[in-house]
Design an enzyme around this catalytic site. Sequence first.
Site, PDB file in Angstrom:
ATOM      1  N   GLY A  12      20.543   8.790 -16.041  1.00 51.78           N
ATOM      2  CA  GLY A  12      20.550   7.530 -15.311  1.00 51.78           C
ATOM      3  C   GLY A  12      19.477   6.578 -15.744  1.00 51.78           C
ATOM      4  N   GLY A  16      15.074   5.849 -11.769  1.00 50.93           N
ATOM      5  CA  GLY A  16      16.185   5.904 -10.834  1.00 50.93           C
ATOM      6  C   GLY A  16      16.182   7.111  -9.922  1.00 50.93           C
ATOM      7  N   ASP A  38      11.944  13.556 -21.117  1.00 52.18           N
ATOM      8  CA  ASP A  38      10.696  12.827 -21.328  1.00 52.18           C
ATOM      9  C   ASP A  38       9.638  13.636 -22.068  1.00 52.18           C
ATOM     10  OD1 ASP A  38      11.684  10.559 -20.151  1.00 52.18           O
ATOM     11  OD2 ASP A  38      10.523  10.740 -18.299  1.00 52.18           O
ATOM     12  N   ASP A  58      14.011   3.488 -26.000  1.00 51.37           N
ATOM     13  CA  ASP A  58      15.305   3.735 -25.383  1.00 51.37           C
ATOM     14  C   ASP A  58      16.401   4.030 -26.401  1.00 51.37           C
ATOM     15  OD1 ASP A  58      14.872   3.072 -22.363  1.00 51.37           O
ATOM     16  OD2 ASP A  58      13.770   1.558 -23.484  1.00 51.37           O
TER      17      ASP A  58
END
Length: 186
Positions: A12, A16, A38, A58
């Site tokens: 997501g 979020g 991450d 990203d």
Amino acid sequence: MYTLTLVVGIGGVTNGGKSTLATNLQKKLPHSCIIAQDTFFKDDSVVPVDSNGFKQYDLLDALHMDKMMEEIYSWWRDPQSYHQSTCATTEAGRTEVFVVIVEGFLIFNHRPLNELMNKKYFLEIPYDECQNRRCSRVYTPPDPPGYFDGHVWPMYLKNRQEMQLNSNCCFIYSSLYLLFTLSVRP
């Protein structure tokens, strides 16, 4: 003893609630552990920069997806040993279900990983909420001015569109997520 495995993907938008949901699920599911995307970022010095000077965090190229897949395959080969060495102790029993919760913002955009998942959940929050959460967090390196609107949100929309073409996810919107979070709190 008979062992069952389940791979749950929680993807997501940035900020979020992916990590929060993953942590709450892990607390409720015996024999579960989290592998977080991450933790697989490449060194900042090798992350590409776009024409605006923004680091391209990203993109899948900013992540060691090969190492992440190795970690997941390590769990897949022997979930009981993996769980005992990285998550917690395991109780003996006739049948055990081992769950790995894979959490991250691009997990559904990496086809080999996407194909491993038994259950897929994609968390979404409105733009304003996302921007507020992102701006309230401290990143290393810090987000430069204009980074959210100039890079983060447009890349989220692009990656979400790509993900929708290749993944069959259950979408969870903020109000539903809030209800779920409240219902799993101890």
